[in-house]
Design a protein around this motif. Structure first.
Motif: not given
Length: 162
Positions: A48-53, A133-147
């Motif tokens: 749960q703490a990891q999810a918040r972080l 899944r949250l970490l994967a979506s953040q990684k995907e978002w970052l990849e898209q933003r950075l191109g």
């Protein structure tokens, strides 16, 4: 040379010692299950703490947090190994089979502990999957933003193998 058969008294003593050993193993099994349940409670709080972080993208917090979470999962794996070892010493492959051979009250106690451990493990797995899944979506978002594509930041030696 022939073996001398144990006397009735010696056989009784051996039987009593074996019964005492079995009682100790059963107590150790119960205590281990209780410790496992407590470990899964700790892991659930850590997840749960990891999810918040992750949600707050607190990378420094994650760096500090993850070693403790890893340690807890390693401790749980050790406890499971001990449990399996105790079951083997008792001549059983699983807890349910053991409980079929025990008095009802003891079997109920052990099964209740085991069910609690299994329930907590499922809850931790679900939360861990959600964090993944949250970490994967953040990684995907970052990849898209950075191109960038995932292969662009892999080591060159690995990239050459692709």
């Amino acid at each position: 040379m022939s073996k001398v058969a144990p006397t009735a008294g010696q056989a009784t003593n051996q039987q009593q010692l074996r019964q005492q050993q079995i009682r100790q193993q059963l107590m150790a099994l119960k205590q281990g299950l209780e410790q496992e349940a407590a470990g899964y409670e700790d892991l659930h709080r850590l997840l749960q703490a990891q999810a918040r972080l992750l949600t707050h993208q607190d990378h420094q917090g994650l760096l500090a947090h993850n070693p403790r979470q890893l340690q807890t999962t390693e401790e749980l794996a050790d406890k499971a190994t001990l449990r399996d070892g105790l079951l083997q010493e008792l001549g059983m492959s699983n807890l349910e089979a053991l409980c079929q051979r025990l008095p009802a009250a003891l079997a109920q106690t052990l099964l209740a502990c085991w069910q609690q451990v299994q329930t907590q493990a499922r809850q931790c797995r679900a939360l861990n999957d959600s964090n993944g899944r949250l970490l994967a979506s953040q990684k995907e978002w970052l990849e898209q933003r950075l191109g960038v594509t995932p292969s662009e930041y892999l080591p060159q030696a690995f990239n050459a193998q692709l």
